[in-house]
Motif scaffolding. Sequence first.
Motif, PDB file in Angstrom:
ATOM      1  N   ARG A 183       0.771  -1.263  -0.016  1.00 13.78           N
ATOM      2  CA  ARG A 183      -0.078   0.001  -0.047  1.00 13.78           C
ATOM      3  C   ARG A 183       0.929   1.369  -0.038  1.00 13.78           C
ATOM      4  NH1 ARG A 183      -4.142  -0.004   4.683  1.00 13.78           N
ATOM      5  NH2 ARG A 183      -4.715   1.843   3.730  1.00 13.78           N
ATOM      6  N   GLY A 184       2.174   1.102   0.398  1.00 19.90           N
ATOM      7  CA  GLY A 184       2.997   2.248   0.375  1.00 19.90           C
ATOM      8  C   GLY A 184       4.163   1.858   1.286  1.00 19.90           C
ATOM      9  N   LEU A 185       5.169   2.831   1.390  1.00 20.29           N
ATOM     10  CA  LEU A 185       6.495   2.578   2.194  1.00 20.29           C
ATOM     11  C   LEU A 185       6.426   3.457   3.413  1.00 20.29           C
ATOM     12  CD1 LEU A 185       9.312   1.176   2.414  1.00 20.29           C
ATOM     13  CD2 LEU A 185      10.032   3.320   1.036  1.00 20.29           C
ATOM     14  N   ALA A 186       6.605   2.809   4.441  1.00 20.58           N
ATOM     15  CA  ALA A 186       6.705   3.593   5.883  1.00 20.58           C
ATOM     16  C   ALA A 186       8.110   3.554   6.183  1.00 20.58           C
ATOM     17  CB  ALA A 186       5.704   3.061   6.794  1.00 20.58           C
ATOM     18  N   LEU A 187       8.619   4.804   6.543  1.00 25.21           N
ATOM     19  CA  LEU A 187       9.879   5.097   7.146  1.00 25.21           C
ATOM     20  C   LEU A 187       9.957   5.314   8.554  1.00 25.21           C
ATOM     21  CD1 LEU A 187      13.259   5.674   6.740  1.00 25.21           C
ATOM     22  CD2 LEU A 187      12.474   8.023   6.243  1.00 25.21           C
ATOM     23  N   LEU A 188      10.464   4.664   9.400  1.00 28.68           N
ATOM     24  CA  LEU A 188      10.431   4.533  10.630  1.00 28.68           C
ATOM     25  C   LEU A 188      11.745   5.008  11.280  1.00 28.68           C
ATOM     26  CD1 LEU A 188       8.631   1.212  11.952  1.00 28.68           C
ATOM     27  CD2 LEU A 188       7.633   3.442  11.237  1.00 28.68           C
ATOM     28  N   LEU A 189      11.449   5.854  12.445  1.00 29.04           N
ATOM     29  CA  LEU A 189      12.649   6.571  13.003  1.00 29.04           C
ATOM     30  C   LEU A 189      12.607   6.627  14.463  1.00 29.04           C
ATOM     31  CD1 LEU A 189      12.792  10.198  10.998  1.00 29.04           C
ATOM     32  CD2 LEU A 189      14.150   8.170  10.419  1.00 29.04           C
ATOM     33  N   MET A 240       5.389   7.376   3.578  1.00 30.40           N
ATOM     34  CA  MET A 240       5.132   8.012   4.925  1.00 30.40           C
ATOM     35  C   MET A 240       6.429   7.944   5.745  1.00 30.40           C
ATOM     36  SD  MET A 240       1.590   8.265   4.338  1.00 30.40           S
ATOM     37  CE  MET A 240       0.462   7.267   3.654  1.00 30.40           C
ATOM     38  N   ALA A 241       6.338   8.459   6.757  1.00 32.71           N
ATOM     39  CA  ALA A 241       7.516   8.579   7.790  1.00 32.71           C
ATOM     40  C   ALA A 241       6.581   8.552   9.324  1.00 32.71           C
ATOM     41  CB  ALA A 241       8.481   9.550   7.495  1.00 32.71           C
ATOM     42  N   ALA A 242       7.349   7.870  10.364  1.00 34.42           N
ATOM     43  CA  ALA A 242       6.946   8.062  11.478  1.00 34.42           C
ATOM     44  C   ALA A 242       8.082   8.025  12.609  1.00 34.42           C
ATOM     45  CB  ALA A 242       5.974   6.866  11.802  1.00 34.42           C
ATOM     46  N   GLY A 243       8.027   8.551  13.666  1.00 31.42           N
ATOM     47  CA  GLY A 243       9.053   8.461  14.654  1.00 31.42           C
ATOM     48  C   GLY A 243       8.449   8.689  16.071  1.00 31.42           C
ATOM     49  N   TYR A 244       9.461   8.169  17.001  1.00 28.37           N
ATOM     50  CA  TYR A 244       9.270   8.498  18.220  1.00 28.37           C
ATOM     51  C   TYR A 244      10.052   9.109  19.091  1.00 28.37           C
ATOM     52  CZ  TYR A 244       6.217   4.284  17.823  1.00 28.37           C
ATOM     53  OH  TYR A 244       4.894   3.617  17.545  1.00 28.37           O
ATOM     54  N   SER A 245       9.684  10.045  19.809  1.00 31.23           N
ATOM     55  CA  SER A 245      10.501  11.087  20.825  1.00 31.23           C
ATOM     56  C   SER A 245      11.296  11.986  19.655  1.00 31.23           C
ATOM     57  CB  SER A 245      11.274  10.316  21.669  1.00 31.23           C
ATOM     58  OG  SER A 245      11.940  10.764  22.723  1.00 31.23           O
ATOM     59  N   LEU A 246      12.706  11.771  19.659  1.00 32.68           N
ATOM     60  CA  LEU A 246      13.605  12.527  19.096  1.00 32.68           C
ATOM     61  C   LEU A 246      13.559  12.035  17.774  1.00 32.68           C
ATOM     62  CD1 LEU A 246      16.046  14.547  18.639  1.00 32.68           C
ATOM     63  CD2 LEU A 246      17.616  12.418  18.972  1.00 32.68           C
TER      64      LEU A 246
END
Length: 310
Positions: free
Chosen positions: A49-55, A125-131
């Motif tokens: 469905r897409g590509l998710a970049l996780l940080l 897409m992109a998603a990240g936690y805290s910093l």
Amino acid sequence: MLGSSPMRRRRGERELAALRPITTEHIVDGGDGVRLHGLHSRIEGAPPRGLALLLHGWEGSAESSYMRLTAAQLLRAGFEVFRLNFRDHGDTHHLNEDLFHSNRIGEVVHAACDIAQRFPARPLMAAGYSLGGNFALRLALRAPVAGLPLAHVAAVCPVLDPARTMEVMEAGVGVYLGYFERKWRDSLVRKRALFPELHDYDNRTLKQGMRELTRWLVERHTDFGTIDAYFDGYNIAGERMAGLQVPASILTSEDDPVIPAADFRELRLPGTAYLEIARWGGHCGFLLNGKLDGYGEHWVAERLSAAASP
């Protein structure tokens, strides 16, 4: 504390392994000779469905429990996932000579462009936690100029004003400050062992508290000159995200002991941004039950899935 416990780590390992994804390691281009490491995962035979970049967050890694659990949720939702390690995180200290610091957004933008070219599944897409949430939002701010086709970002408990976060940690019970001090010192020791001629700092330097160690980093290993200028470099509080062109979702909690909820209420955000402030959750915890299910990873998958829908 439970959110980063061995129980959560084991759960992340199990949930990701149960999906039997095809996972490959990659060294991506951060520009100017910088090399960053990441893990790309996909479910065989499933059109993405897409590509998710996780940080990940500071002193976390692509293998942190929340990264694995979020990757599992996104894979179930039909996404390909790329978990990027920041410089000097995970087992990547050997890839670059210079030290990590929080203003190295340029190399993350460059790496994201490289990842987008290698894996052209859209939307991106992109998603990240805290910093990592702070990096994700700064990535979104720079995406139009960089030519990065970023369709949506999700940030969980993102650092807004790092100077204020430092003050809150210093005034707190010491659990968070001590945790990050210990992890950062271990990272610096590892870097010194790999590049002793370049990094010859002594153990007395490493025994300094968080503020003084940050000041040392800024003065010796950046061009910012002062700790205030350094903090201002990755500050996204107040009106700094008013011009955000990429749609964004932000999750935080009233009881976050590191980033005050009041700072989120003072944000000036465009109409395409969504802010959710939960009553409970701590800092990137959001545990739902005794099985240590997390609301954060479900929330990220739901927000990115909604953004990917026609």
